[in-house]
Design an enzyme around this catalytic site. Structure first.
Site, short mmCIF file in Angstrom:
data_model
loop_
_atom_site.label_atom_id
_atom_site.label_comp_id
_atom_site.label_asym_id
_atom_site.label_seq_id
_atom_site.Cartn_x
_atom_site.Cartn_y
_atom_site.Cartn_z
N GLU A 60 0.85 -1.20 0.00
CA GLU A 60 0.00 0.00 0.00
C GLU A 60 0.88 1.24 0.00
O GLU A 60 1.76 1.39 0.85
CB GLU A 60 -0.95 0.04 1.19
N GLU A 85 4.67 5.28 3.63
CA GLU A 85 4.10 6.58 3.96
C GLU A 85 5.24 7.56 4.23
O GLU A 85 6.18 7.23 4.94
CB GLU A 85 3.19 6.47 5.19
N ASP A 112 8.95 7.11 0.19
CA ASP A 112 8.06 7.28 -0.97
C ASP A 112 8.19 6.07 -1.90
O ASP A 112 9.16 5.31 -1.83
CB ASP A 112 8.38 8.57 -1.72
N ASP A 134 -2.95 12.02 -3.88
CA ASP A 134 -3.16 13.46 -4.08
C ASP A 134 -3.63 13.70 -5.51
O ASP A 134 -2.94 13.34 -6.47
CB ASP A 134 -1.85 14.21 -3.83
N LYS A 138 -5.21 21.47 -9.53
CA LYS A 138 -4.94 22.50 -10.53
C LYS A 138 -4.30 21.89 -11.78
O LYS A 138 -3.42 21.03 -11.68
CB LYS A 138 -4.03 23.58 -9.94
N ASP A 170 -11.56 10.25 -4.56
CA ASP A 170 -12.82 10.98 -4.45
C ASP A 170 -12.81 12.22 -5.34
O ASP A 170 -13.59 13.14 -5.12
CB ASP A 170 -13.10 11.36 -2.99
N THR A 199 -11.12 4.53 4.95
CA THR A 199 -10.03 5.33 5.49
C THR A 199 -10.59 6.56 6.19
O THR A 199 -11.71 7.01 5.93
CB THR A 199 -9.05 5.78 4.40
N LYS A 200 -9.77 7.15 7.06
CA LYS A 200 -10.17 8.38 7.75
C LYS A 200 -10.40 9.50 6.74
O LYS A 200 -11.35 10.27 6.85
CB LYS A 200 -9.07 8.76 8.76
N GLU A 202 -11.31 9.19 3.67
CA GLU A 202 -12.54 8.88 2.94
C GLU A 202 -13.77 9.34 3.71
O GLU A 202 -14.69 9.95 3.14
CB GLU A 202 -12.60 7.38 2.68
#
Length: 234
Positions: A60, A85, A112, A134, A138, A170, A199-200, A202
């Site tokens: 993940e 993470e 990463d 992310d 823009k 989302d 997830t939090k 989400e």
């Protein structure tokens, strides 16, 4: 053994470090518990050696605070999980959970994806999941989006035949872009997305009225990949 294929130049960084302040518990998680769960860089060439049992491995990328990853590791003891993470507070938070739950099938790297993925063996992953990357809203920042053809080339190399790539977002325009990338990539075939832990991030998005899209694709047989897929890496 297949030699990992690496891109000639480093991809544009798809994240921004926003460390924030570490709570007392998060700091303890990072300083005292993280070394127990850390997958050492030296173990990337044989990641299964870091787990008590050789089991299907799920990677993940960007697990956030790690609540959903911990839940998955608890609910699927027959699978191994590796979480990446870049943000320290999230890693520290997950470490407290992992220790309290006594998880043995979880390893973590405060790193990463491009620092890890090229070093993993080919066909070493059963599942690759990215939940709420992310979206870089823009237009001038779209080049920073993680999921593109080059990234899918890398994932395809590391997934076993029949392995799954599972992505959730989302941001609808990003979902459509991801769908198109998967549709046009010779190594992947669309498939139904499996159930997953919420997830939090989400839940927060849902309170704001965001619509979540889950996309999944299976790694096709090797015969469909070949030079067309690898050419973008050479």
């Amino acid at each position: 053994m297949t030699t990992p294929i690496e891109p000639k130049r480093s991809p544009i960084r798809s994240f921004v470090i926003r460390q924030g302040r570490l709570s007392k518990g998060q700091r303890r998680g990072l300083e005292e518990i993280y070394p127990q769960f850390e997958l050492k860089q030296s173990a990337l060439a044989a990641p299964q050696s870091a787990y008590p049992s050789n089991q299907p491995l799920t990677l993940e990328v960007g697990f956030g605070m790690g609540d959903s990853l911990a839940e998955m590791a608890v609910n699927a003891p027959e699978r191994n999980f590796l979480g990446l993470e870049v943000h320290g507070p999230g890693v520290g938070h997950l470490m407290i959970q992992a220790a309290n739950l006594g998880l043995t099938n979880l390893r973590v790297l405060n790193s990463d994806v491009w620092s890890v993925l090229p070093s993993l063996p080919a066909a070493s992953l059963a599942c690759f999941q990215i939940f709420f990357p992310d979206p870089w809203h823009k237009k001038r920042h779209h080049k920073r989006r993680l999921i593109n053809a080059v990234f899918l080339d890398a994932v395809a190399e590391k997934l076993q035949a029949g392995g799954m790539l599972h992505i959730a977002t989302d941001w609808q325009p990003y979902a459509e872009e991801i769908y198109d990338h998967l549709e046009s990539h010779p190594a992947f075939s669309h498939c139904p997305a499996p159930a997953r832990a919420e997830t939090k991030y989400e839940r927060r998005g849902q309170r704001l009225g965001h619509v979540v899209t889950d996309l999944a694709a299976q790694r096709s047989e090797e015969r469909r990949v070949g030079k067309e897929c690898r050419s973008r890496w050479s």
